[in-house]
Motif scaffolding. Structure first.
Motif, PDB file in Angstrom:
ATOM      1  N   ILE A 140       0.839  -1.190   0.000  1.00  0.00           N
ATOM      2  CA  ILE A 140       0.000   0.000   0.000  1.00  0.00           C
ATOM      3  C   ILE A 140       0.880   1.248   0.000  1.00  0.00           C
ATOM      4  CG2 ILE A 140      -1.804   1.245   1.270  1.00  0.00           C
ATOM      5  CD1 ILE A 140      -2.705  -1.492   0.294  1.00  0.00           C
ATOM      6  N   LEU A 193      -2.833   5.192   2.194  1.00  0.00           N
ATOM      7  CA  LEU A 193      -3.086   4.886   3.598  1.00  0.00           C
ATOM      8  C   LEU A 193      -3.459   6.130   4.405  1.00  0.00           C
ATOM      9  CD1 LEU A 193      -3.032   2.219   5.126  1.00  0.00           C
ATOM     10  CD2 LEU A 193      -0.702   2.757   5.863  1.00  0.00           C
ATOM     11  N   ASN A 232      -9.885   4.619   2.924  1.00  0.00           N
ATOM     12  CA  ASN A 232      -9.048   3.569   2.360  1.00  0.00           C
ATOM     13  C   ASN A 232      -8.572   2.599   3.448  1.00  0.00           C
ATOM     14  OD1 ASN A 232      -9.296   4.649  -0.183  1.00  0.00           O
ATOM     15  ND2 ASN A 232      -7.355   5.762  -0.105  1.00  0.00           N
ATOM     16  N   TYR A 276      -0.581  -6.129   5.158  1.00  0.00           N
ATOM     17  CA  TYR A 276       0.075  -5.389   4.079  1.00  0.00           C
ATOM     18  C   TYR A 276       1.334  -4.700   4.580  1.00  0.00           C
ATOM     19  CZ  TYR A 276      -2.366  -1.481   6.323  1.00  0.00           C
ATOM     20  OH  TYR A 276      -2.839  -0.564   7.237  1.00  0.00           O
ATOM     21  N   THR A 336       3.582  -1.053   3.895  1.00  0.00           N
ATOM     22  CA  THR A 336       3.475   0.297   3.349  1.00  0.00           C
ATOM     23  C   THR A 336       4.714   0.623   2.522  1.00  0.00           C
ATOM     24  OG1 THR A 336       2.269   0.924   5.347  1.00  0.00           O
ATOM     25  CG2 THR A 336       2.991   2.701   3.906  1.00  0.00           C
ATOM     26  N   VAL A 340      -2.515   0.588  -4.458  1.00  0.00           N
ATOM     27  CA  VAL A 340      -2.756  -0.749  -3.917  1.00  0.00           C
ATOM     28  C   VAL A 340      -2.221  -1.771  -4.915  1.00  0.00           C
ATOM     29  CG1 VAL A 340      -4.463  -2.362  -2.993  1.00  0.00           C
ATOM     30  CG2 VAL A 340      -4.890   0.083  -2.879  1.00  0.00           C
TER      31      VAL A 340
END
Length: 263
Positions: free
Chosen positions: A50, A55, A60, A69, A71, A89
């Motif tokens: 992501i 984020l 979202n 996930y 970042t 994404v």
């Protein structure tokens, strides 16, 4: 947060996007965009990445709250993305695999492709096929990679729902389908039968060839009939995806009508 494109995970994503060989050796492909990632079967997602700006939006955050996930900085995400305007994404997804029997359904309705070269055409064919109710799509080895990033985007998620099979020998596969009683129709400019004149209420499949050259003569010879789409004006042919849509939806129309008459 991952802040360098030299990170091994980021290098891996770039390789998967660029090299079909890597994708098929690892049986993994890259999916981008919130819609496509949300439609990917959860059990097939290997990793999710992501962007920091994605984020930053609380809406979202809510969308991905149940996912694991990592970042990635916006700068790095732009480098691993295959699109000019990344949504922020990205997922690594295991390739789905099907046996031929899984494509047949109760009444087979197949799209059989030879040497389709445009990723957008292939993706559109799969998406349209899902809408028209095909039971599966068969491709030969010379058809563009279904897991090409452009093809994936064009499927709009149908990739996760339409059974498909890539054959090493299209003629052998066609022969096996005929042995199962599936009527096959070759889409040809010189076809002797209008595409809406045949009865498609039984098991059937359409053979569609290369955008510029059409089907090879050897492949078309296997068909039970050669069908054509009538043309007005000076138009010689339609885009392969458009022609396939007309054929598949004619099957859909006939079967809906037949089912309505049974009620």
């Amino acid at each position: 947060m991952i802040t360098s494109s030299s990170n091994p995970k980021m290098k891996h994503i770039i390789q998967l996007n660029k090299k079909p060989k890597t994708r098929y050796e690892q049986r993994v492909f890259v999916v981008e965009g919130i819609k496509m990632c949300m439609e990917a079967p959860r059990e097939q997602i290997q990793a999710m990445y992501i962007s920091e700006s994605f984020l930053a939006d609380r809406n979202n955050q809510e969308l991905i709250k149940d996912y694991s996930y990592e970042t990635v900085s916006d700068h790095v995400f732009s480098q691993i993305s295959d699109t000019k305007t990344p949504q922020g994404v990205l997922c690594l997804v295991k390739m789905p695999e099907y046996r031929m029997e899984e494509l047949l359904g109760s009444i087979p309705h197949l799209l059989i492709l030879e040497n389709i070269q445009d990723p957008g055409n292939l993706g559109t064919m799969m998406r349209t096929g899902e809408g028209a109710g095909i039971t599966g799509m068969i491709m030969d080895k010379t058809t563009v990679d279904l897991f090409n990033p452009k093809t994936i985007r064009s499927t709009m998620g149908s990739l996760f729902r339409v059974p498909f099979y890539v054959t090493d020998n299209v003629e052998e596969t066609i022969g096996a389908l005929k042995e199962r009683g599936i009527a096959l129709y070759a889409a040809c400019l010189d076809g002797t039968m209008a595409y809406d004149a045949a009865d498609y209420t039984g098991p059937c499949g359409f053979l569609v060839g290369n955008e510029a050259k059409g089907l090879r003569m050897e492949t078309a010879a296997f068909a039970d009939a050669h069908v054509r789409i009538p043309m007005e004006g000076t138009v010689e042919s339609l885009n392969a995806a458009v022609a396939s849509a007309l054929l598949m939806y004619e099957v859909n129309r006939q079967r809906r009508k037949a089912n309505a008459n049974l009620v």
